[in-house]
Scaffold this motif. Structure first.
Motif, PDB file in Angstrom:
ATOM      1  N   LEU A 229       6.304  61.751  55.906  1.00 34.76           N
ATOM      2  CA  LEU A 229       4.921  62.192  55.753  1.00 34.76           C
ATOM      3  C   LEU A 229       4.580  63.434  56.558  1.00 34.76           C
ATOM      4  N   VAL A 232       0.618  63.087  60.597  1.00 32.36           N
ATOM      5  CA  VAL A 232      -0.164  62.090  59.866  1.00 32.36           C
ATOM      6  C   VAL A 232      -1.043  61.316  60.843  1.00 32.36           C
ATOM      7  N   SER A 233      -2.177  60.848  60.356  1.00 30.05           N
ATOM      8  CA  SER A 233      -3.068  60.061  61.190  1.00 30.05           C
ATOM      9  C   SER A 233      -2.573  58.616  61.266  1.00 30.05           C
ATOM     10  N   ASP A 235      -4.355  56.026  60.667  1.00 26.16           N
ATOM     11  CA  ASP A 235      -4.874  55.301  59.501  1.00 26.16           C
ATOM     12  C   ASP A 235      -3.980  55.475  58.274  1.00 26.16           C
ATOM     13  N   GLU A 236      -3.390  56.646  58.123  1.00 29.90           N
ATOM     14  CA  GLU A 236      -2.497  56.879  56.989  1.00 29.90           C
ATOM     15  C   GLU A 236      -1.129  56.246  57.225  1.00 29.90           C
ATOM     16  N   LEU A 237      -0.614  56.401  58.426  1.00 26.38           N
ATOM     17  CA  LEU A 237       0.735  55.932  58.725  1.00 26.38           C
ATOM     18  C   LEU A 237       0.840  54.415  58.636  1.00 26.38           C
ATOM     19  N   LEU A 239      -0.430  52.379  56.631  1.00 30.44           N
ATOM     20  CA  LEU A 239      -0.283  51.885  55.267  1.00 30.44           C
ATOM     21  C   LEU A 239       1.155  51.988  54.779  1.00 30.44           C
ATOM     22  N   THR A 240       1.914  52.909  55.352  1.00 34.45           N
ATOM     23  CA  THR A 240       3.332  53.038  55.007  1.00 34.45           C
ATOM     24  C   THR A 240       4.191  52.099  55.828  1.00 34.45           C
ATOM     25  N   ASP A 243       3.342  48.207  54.966  1.00 37.38           N
ATOM     26  CA  ASP A 243       3.042  47.981  53.556  1.00 37.38           C
ATOM     27  C   ASP A 243       3.334  46.545  53.128  1.00 37.38           C
ATOM     28  N   LYS A 254      -2.567  48.179  63.011  1.00 39.91           N
ATOM     29  CA  LYS A 254      -2.754  49.531  63.549  1.00 39.91           C
ATOM     30  C   LYS A 254      -2.637  49.544  65.071  1.00 39.91           C
ATOM     31  N   LEU A 276      -3.030  63.573  65.181  1.00 38.74           N
ATOM     32  CA  LEU A 276      -1.996  63.511  64.152  1.00 38.74           C
ATOM     33  C   LEU A 276      -0.638  63.288  64.828  1.00 38.74           C
ATOM     34  N   GLU A 278       3.565  63.083  64.760  1.00 34.18           N
ATOM     35  CA  GLU A 278       4.706  63.687  64.073  1.00 34.18           C
ATOM     36  C   GLU A 278       5.937  63.578  64.953  1.00 34.18           C
TER      37      GLU A 278
END
Length: 280
Positions: A229, A232-233, A235-237, A239-240, A243, A254, A276, A278
């Protein structure tokens, strides 16, 4: 054990020292069937993790204690589903409070005030049995497991749960400390694990090894997610990386994800800029 057993003292399998499990009256998404309290001994008793303050459960404890003497109230950590019931139980019995005081962060039971400063490897001699304190920070900083020496039975609180994994709660919780504490348990002779939630586990070292492997597999999933990705935030990470987790548990996932990221950041493998994350 099912909800019909709540509040009832049920013996668990031991060799010489009686141990009874008393299921809490607090079933829920994060507590499962409820918090497990354990009553140890025959005449000189110790009760571990009385759970939330609850007058009905207090009476259940007193009925289980009967004419014996409750000498110790053992607290694995000061979350609201483990320690608040200690205050009324101490007032009713005069038992001493054993554990570590609450850290200065939100979400802990500040009413818990241990009778003295307790340390890792302190041993409580109750004549008919002995209990040793094993410091196991990670889930939270003041977490303790209690080892019933004669039975090689470890009461694990929220350090090890049956059928699920603990949430690691930064800034007080720490993933590296958690994994180090699990590694330490592999060096201790154990016959069974009695968790704060769920059933007794009879293959303790196998359970610990599986838990370590699970955490490291999840950590690798964090790395793969960041490589895929980019910046990434959280909140986004999440979900991956999570999952495989139900939607209602994502806020808790989280918190543990952040613990993984902070561990990787400490190892200079990831970095965070403007919220973010990385790879370095």
């Amino acid at each position: 054990m099912n909800e019909l057993d709540a509040g009832v003292a049920v013996p668990i399998e031991t060799e010489t020292v009686p141990v009874r499990r008393i299921l809490g009256l607090n079933p829920g998404p994060m507590t499962g069937p409820g918090t497990n309290s354990y009553l140890i001994g025959e005449e000189r008793l110790s009760l571990l993790d009385p759970g939330p303050a609850d007058e009905v459960q207090l009476q259940n404890f007193l009925q289980a204690i009967g004419d014996a003497k409750l000498e110790n109230i053992l607290i694995t950590h000061t979350h609201g589903d483990h320690s608040p019931g200690a205050l009324a139980l101490q007032e009713a019995t005069g038992a001493r409070l054993v554990g570590l005081k609450a850290p200065d962060v939100a979400g802990h039971d500040k009413t818990f005030a241990p009778d003295r400063l307790w340390n890792d490897l302190d041993t409580i001699d109750c004549g008919e049995y002995s209990v040793q304190l094993i410091a196991t920070p990670g889930h939270v900083s003041n977490h303790i497991c209690f080892l019933l020496l004669e039975e090689q039975l470890l009461f694990t609180g929220d350090h090890i749960l049956q059928g699920t994994t603990s949430v690691i709660l930064p800034p007080d919780g720490d993933m590296t400390a958690y994994l180090d504490a699990l590694d330490r348990l592999l060096l201790i002779p154990l016959k069974a694990l009695a968790p704060g939630h769920g059933s007794v586990m009879m293959e303790p070292h196998s359970e610990v090894e599986k838990l370590i492997a699970h955490r490291l597999k999840r950590e690798q999933k964090v790395i793969v997610g960041l490589e895929s990705l980019g910046a990434v935030s959280l909140d986004e990470l999440v979900l991956t990386v999570y999952d495989d987790v139900a939607a209602q548990l994502i806020p808790w996932a989280k918190r543990t994800l952040l613990a993984h990221l902070l561990r990787l950041q400490q190892d200079e493998r990831v970095q965070c800029n403007n919220k973010l994350w990385e790879m370095c």
